[in-house]
Scaffold this motif. Structure first.
Motif, PDB file in Angstrom:
ATOM      1  N   GLN A 539       0.631  -1.006   0.001  1.00 52.43           N
ATOM      2  CA  GLN A 539       0.008  -0.089  -0.245  1.00 52.43           C
ATOM      3  C   GLN A 539       0.852   1.150   0.189  1.00 52.43           C
ATOM      4  N   TRP A 540       0.122   2.367  -0.495  1.00 48.99           N
ATOM      5  CA  TRP A 540       0.900   3.481  -0.329  1.00 48.99           C
ATOM      6  C   TRP A 540       0.204   4.836   0.196  1.00 48.99           C
ATOM      7  N   ALA A 541       0.547   5.713   0.494  1.00 52.22           N
ATOM      8  CA  ALA A 541      -0.242   6.986   0.808  1.00 52.22           C
ATOM      9  C   ALA A 541       0.604   8.263   0.807  1.00 52.22           C
ATOM     10  N   ASN A 542      -0.036   9.399   0.661  1.00 52.32           N
ATOM     11  CA  ASN A 542       0.579  10.620   0.701  1.00 52.32           C
ATOM     12  C   ASN A 542       0.237  11.314   2.284  1.00 52.32           C
ATOM     13  N   VAL A 543       1.321  11.657   2.843  1.00 49.21           N
ATOM     14  CA  VAL A 543       1.441  12.396   3.927  1.00 49.21           C
ATOM     15  C   VAL A 543       2.103  13.624   4.038  1.00 49.21           C
ATOM     16  N   ARG A 544       1.880  14.574   5.067  1.00 46.48           N
ATOM     17  CA  ARG A 544       2.426  15.777   4.899  1.00 46.48           C
ATOM     18  C   ARG A 544       3.459  15.894   6.201  1.00 46.48           C
ATOM     19  N   LEU A 545       4.623  16.673   6.030  1.00 51.59           N
ATOM     20  CA  LEU A 545       5.575  16.788   7.149  1.00 51.59           C
ATOM     21  C   LEU A 545       5.136  17.510   8.069  1.00 51.59           C
ATOM     22  N   ILE A 546       5.278  17.389   9.244  1.00 56.60           N
ATOM     23  CA  ILE A 546       4.602  18.172  10.549  1.00 56.60           C
ATOM     24  C   ILE A 546       5.732  18.793  11.333  1.00 56.60           C
ATOM     25  N   GLU A 547       5.809  19.848  11.770  1.00 58.66           N
ATOM     26  CA  GLU A 547       6.799  20.413  12.456  1.00 58.66           C
ATOM     27  C   GLU A 547       6.184  20.409  13.929  1.00 58.66           C
ATOM     28  N   ASP A 548       7.294  20.812  14.659  1.00 63.95           N
ATOM     29  CA  ASP A 548       6.988  21.034  16.224  1.00 63.95           C
ATOM     30  C   ASP A 548       6.456  19.822  17.214  1.00 63.95           C
ATOM     31  N   CYS A 549       6.790  18.477  16.430  1.00 64.69           N
ATOM     32  CA  CYS A 549       6.178  17.626  16.942  1.00 64.69           C
ATOM     33  C   CYS A 549       6.388  17.377  18.437  1.00 64.69           C
ATOM     34  N   ASP A 550       7.274  18.029  19.075  1.00 65.13           N
ATOM     35  CA  ASP A 550       7.495  17.743  20.462  1.00 65.13           C
ATOM     36  C   ASP A 550       6.127  18.407  21.368  1.00 65.13           C
ATOM     37  N   ARG A 551       5.512  19.385  20.720  1.00 68.16           N
ATOM     38  CA  ARG A 551       4.248  19.702  21.156  1.00 68.16           C
ATOM     39  C   ARG A 551       3.105  18.901  21.262  1.00 68.16           C
ATOM     40  N   LEU A 552       3.229  17.645  20.612  1.00 67.52           N
ATOM     41  CA  LEU A 552       2.217  16.767  20.401  1.00 67.52           C
ATOM     42  C   LEU A 552       2.910  15.460  21.334  1.00 67.52           C
ATOM     43  N   TYR A 553       4.268  15.213  21.380  1.00 69.26           N
ATOM     44  CA  TYR A 553       4.598  14.088  22.135  1.00 69.26           C
ATOM     45  C   TYR A 553       5.423  14.504  23.330  1.00 69.26           C
ATOM     46  N   GLY A 554       5.660  15.592  23.392  1.00 72.46           N
ATOM     47  CA  GLY A 554       6.698  16.212  24.855  1.00 72.46           C
ATOM     48  C   GLY A 554       7.883  15.475  24.705  1.00 72.46           C
ATOM     49  N   GLY A 555       8.362  14.984  25.793  1.00 75.04           N
ATOM     50  CA  GLY A 555       9.718  14.522  25.837  1.00 75.04           C
ATOM     51  C   GLY A 555      10.000  13.159  25.160  1.00 75.04           C
ATOM     52  N   SER A 556       9.050  12.681  24.552  1.00 79.36           N
ATOM     53  CA  SER A 556       9.126  11.301  23.903  1.00 79.36           C
ATOM     54  C   SER A 556       9.719  11.660  22.537  1.00 79.36           C
ATOM     55  N   PHE A 557       9.487  12.887  22.073  1.00 80.17           N
ATOM     56  CA  PHE A 557       9.925  13.152  20.981  1.00 80.17           C
ATOM     57  C   PHE A 557      11.623  13.729  20.892  1.00 80.17           C
ATOM     58  N   LYS A 558      12.442  12.807  20.416  1.00 79.28           N
ATOM     59  CA  LYS A 558      13.726  12.925  20.580  1.00 79.28           C
ATOM     60  C   LYS A 558      14.366  13.507  19.241  1.00 79.28           C
ATOM     61  N   PRO A 559      15.474  14.175  19.292  1.00 75.74           N
ATOM     62  CA  PRO A 559      16.247  14.570  18.235  1.00 75.74           C
ATOM     63  C   PRO A 559      16.676  13.630  17.389  1.00 75.74           C
ATOM     64  N   GLY A 560      16.616  13.688  16.049  1.00 71.06           N
ATOM     65  CA  GLY A 560      16.732  12.490  15.208  1.00 71.06           C
ATOM     66  C   GLY A 560      15.444  11.842  14.765  1.00 71.06           C
ATOM     67  N   MET A 561      14.283  12.627  15.016  1.00 70.36           N
ATOM     68  CA  MET A 561      12.900  12.114  14.967  1.00 70.36           C
ATOM     69  C   MET A 561      12.195  12.944  14.123  1.00 70.36           C
ATOM     70  N   LEU A 562      11.085  12.772  13.311  1.00 68.77           N
ATOM     71  CA  LEU A 562      10.281  13.720  12.520  1.00 68.77           C
ATOM     72  C   LEU A 562       8.937  12.982  12.493  1.00 68.77           C
ATOM     73  N   CYS A 563       7.889  14.033  12.326  1.00 66.06           N
ATOM     74  CA  CYS A 563       6.586  13.132  12.179  1.00 66.06           C
ATOM     75  C   CYS A 563       5.815  13.422  11.058  1.00 66.06           C
ATOM     76  N   ALA A 564       4.919  12.764  10.451  1.00 64.43           N
ATOM     77  CA  ALA A 564       4.155  13.030   9.251  1.00 64.43           C
ATOM     78  C   ALA A 564       2.901  12.329   9.429  1.00 64.43           C
ATOM     79  N   GLY A 565       1.882  13.037   8.598  1.00 65.94           N
ATOM     80  CA  GLY A 565       0.608  12.435   8.498  1.00 65.94           C
ATOM     81  C   GLY A 565      -0.275  13.439   8.432  1.00 65.94           C
ATOM     82  N   ASP A 566      -1.738  13.178   8.726  1.00 62.75           N
ATOM     83  CA  ASP A 566      -2.650  14.290   9.077  1.00 62.75           C
ATOM     84  C   ASP A 566      -3.188  14.538  10.415  1.00 62.75           C
ATOM     85  N   LEU A 567      -3.115  15.538  11.022  1.00 61.15           N
ATOM     86  CA  LEU A 567      -3.499  15.774  12.503  1.00 61.15           C
ATOM     87  C   LEU A 567      -5.183  15.351  12.892  1.00 61.15           C
TER      88      LEU A 567
END
Length: 636
Positions: A539-567
């Motif tokens: 399967q495939w799908a299009n997703v958007r790159l999302i900034e400031d993911c630490d506001r969504l995941y707090g301390g679980s979001f570490k350097p070297g990570m990024l998030c993408a999808g739809d909010l």
């Protein structure tokens, strides 16, 4: 405190305060402050390409050994030391390492008797004079100049003369900060001023990029008669100014109006690296770098994302029509030839054209019955040509991405300790203890797999030679969740798979600034669909790159990570997509492995986008283990 230490601290404070005050003087073009504070220059390959005589290491362009320059299809160069070099790239590589001008001129011969290139800025008038040797390449050996031998003394024409060229002329004449100002003077009045001296009767146009150590290294256009026109002059910086609008990283001062105009006024390009928009019709790359308008559509990629050569950005009215250049070999053309050769070593990021068999077409017809990954849709059998499936003990285990040669990138949790570690093993991993690798014979990599449970005609099945889990991988937090899988070579060869029209490598990005928030990228895999069952076809799908993911995941979001999808949770990766690729495409259609499916908070939940390992963050680690030729088309 010693007087020497006190003096050092006062100087440091003064420089820092000056830099801060310069950064705060902004207008509608220059900025933002956070970018300016990083002191980016032309050697910052997070934002720009390195020239062919340099390579990108830890975000900085560093000098290559001259023997790494290609020698095919290029013109030889004569050095000031009477040494014949094979190419302009080699001359620039030596110049880069010594920080001294090496190149005299293009030509097939190089002897001590042959006059060499020289440039001077005349005292009093500031007029720029050159002695250009005859090359012997085209039969035009020129006239005998005042220094004797083959060549000619010339002035520099007004056309194309700018601060970038003036900086080079001043640096060549012992002024390390370059030019304070540029200008022109009437050739007629100059003749009157030199009434008692013979004045050169011709001028050449010069185009410099700013990185050159000598005007000999710039593009020199054919000689013309100045007639009633103007010729170039420059005033060199004698001492650095204390107060200025913008202080370059080199220490030189320029006005705000000289920033973000596409011209390297600083001499280190720091005035063009952090721009909100560009002045004077200059072209802004998505990284915030301003280029001369003439760089658009010139056949050489200057923006990291390739937008300066994209058809939608190329405008006929901005294309540069230079003076003629038949007598002198063009360094610009030589650089294009060298770059093309280097970039041809690795073909990545562009899928091959493949046909779909009749059998596969029949299988595709009822695809509406297939269950989808969250928000995704089925691919065609050879659509995602870098997608791989990693099997463990003959069962589908994880996804991955083929990056060329014998290398696959996947998530560390797919290869290293199992995500469902015991408490004892998790604690041991956190304490830095090395956990045993799974047996290599347990793994198998399948390339060009469509149906999860059955190979197709184009599928390659390759054993694993070795695995490299990132040494700082933490299974409890999924930090550094990246691993390299090294495929086993075929018998009696160094290849790992035969040429397969359904398999293409994806490019590895070297900078985290290549793509930006809201860029649309693609995820793929055989993970669970909305119904909670694994997908039977890719399967495939299009997703958007999302900034400031630490506001969504707090301390679980570490350097070297990024998030993408739809909010809103409508599109997301899910269980079974682990280790699979998040791929972003640049303006020229070249695809880069931007992320690896790592973890998430459920599947398709609102405000819980998928979290991915940011591949560019680990470029140096990847390069160190795979080698230059396996990871990037550029900056190598």
């Amino acid at each position: 405190m010693t007087p020497l230490l006190l003096l050092f601290l006062l100087i440091s404070f003064s420089v820092e305060s000056s830099a801060q005050s310069s950064a705060l003087k902004q207008d509608d073009f220059l900025g933002p402050v956070q970018c300016l504070a990083k002191n980016f220059t032309r050697e910052s390959c997070d934002l720009v390409f390195c020239p062919p005589w340099q390579r990108c290491i830890n975000g900085r362009c560093t000098c290559k050994p001259a023997n790494l320059c290609p020698t095919e299809g290029v013109a030889p160069v004569c050095s000031h030391g009477n040494k014949q070099l094979r190419s302009y790239c080699q001359a620039m590589a030596v110049s880069c390492r010594t920080q001294n001008p090496v190149m005299s001129h293009f030509g097939g011969t190089c002897t001590a008797e042959q006059p060499k290139f020289s440039a001077s800025v005349e005292r009093g008038t500031g007029v720029v004079k050159l002695f250009v040797p005859g090359t012997g390449n085209t039969g035009n050996t020129g006239n005998t100049g005042s220094t004797g031998g083959s060549g000619e003394e010339v002035l520099v024409c007004e056309e194309l003369w700018d601060m970038a060229a003036a900086n080079v002329a001043c640096k060549e004449n012992g002024h390390p900060l370059g030019a304070a100002s540029t200008g022109t003077v009437s050739y007629t009045s100059l003749k009157s001023y030199h009434s008692n001296q013979q004045l050169p009767g011709k001028c050449v146009s010069i185009r410099c990029q700013g990185y050159e150590n000598s005007l000999a290294e710039c593009v020199i256009y054919d000689k013309v008669n100045p007639d009633n026109g103007n010729v170039a002059m420059a005033t060199c910086v004698q001492t650095p100014e204390e107060e200025c609008d913008f202080r370059c990283v080199s220490g030189k001062c320029v006005s705000l109006s000289q920033t973000c105009d596409g011209v390297d006024d600083c001499g280190d390009r720091s005035d063009e690296m952090c721009c909100k928009k560009c002045r004077n019709e200059a072209f802004r790359c998505s990284t915030g770098v301003c280029l001369r308008k003439e760089a658009v559509g010139d056949g050489q990629i200057d923006c990291l994302g390739g937008e300066d050569e994209s058809k939608k950005h190329t405008k006929t009215e901005t294309l540069f029509t230079p003076p003629t250049n038949t007598e002198y070999t063009s360094p610009e053309n030589e650089t294009k030839i060298t770059r093309a050769h280097l970039e041809s070593r690795l073909s990545c990021g562009v899928p091959k054209t493949t046909g779909v068999s009749d059998e596969d077409e029949e299988e595709l017809m009822p695809r509406r019955r297939f269950r989808r990954l969250v928000g995704g849709q089925p691919t065609t059998p050879t659509q995602i040509q870098w997608q791989v499936a990693i099997e463990m003990n003959r069962r589908f285990h994880c996804g991955g991405a083929y990056i060329g040669g014998c290398w696959v990138i996947t998530a560390a949790h797919c290869i290293g300790p199992n995500p469902s570690l015991s408490v004892t093993d998790a604690a041991a991993a956190q304490d830095g203890q090395t956990l045993p690798k799974p047996r290599l014979s347990a793994f198998m990599v399948k390339l060009s797999l469509w149906k999860r449970s059955r190979a197709q005609d184009s599928t390659d099945i390759v054993p694993v030679h070795d695995v490299h889990v990132h040494p700082q991988y933490n299974p409890s937090t999924r930090e550094n969740d990246i691993a390299l899988v090294q495929l086993q070579t075929l018998p009696m060869t160094e290849e790992c798979l035969t040429d397969n029209p359904a398999v293409s490598p994806v490019c590895v990005p070297w900078t985290t600034r290549l793509f930006h928030p809201n860029h649309t990228c693609t995820i793929s895999g055989w993970g669970q669909s909305t119904g909670g069952r694994p997908s039977q076809v890719l399967q495939w799908a299009n997703v958007r790159l999302i900034e400031d993911c630490d506001r969504l995941y707090g301390g679980s979001f570490k350097p070297g990570m990024l998030c993408a999808g739809d909010l809103d949770g409508s599109v997301d990766a899910c269980q079974g997509d682990n280790g699979g690729p998040l791929v972003c495409e640049d303006e020229l259609g070249v695809s880069y492995l931007w992320g690896i499916v790592s973890w998430g908070r459920g599947c398709g939940r609102p405000r819980s986008p998928g979290v991915y390992t940011q591949v560019a963050h680990y470029f140096e680690w990847i390069r160190a283990r795979t080698g230059w030729s396996s990871v990037t088309r550029f900056n190598s």
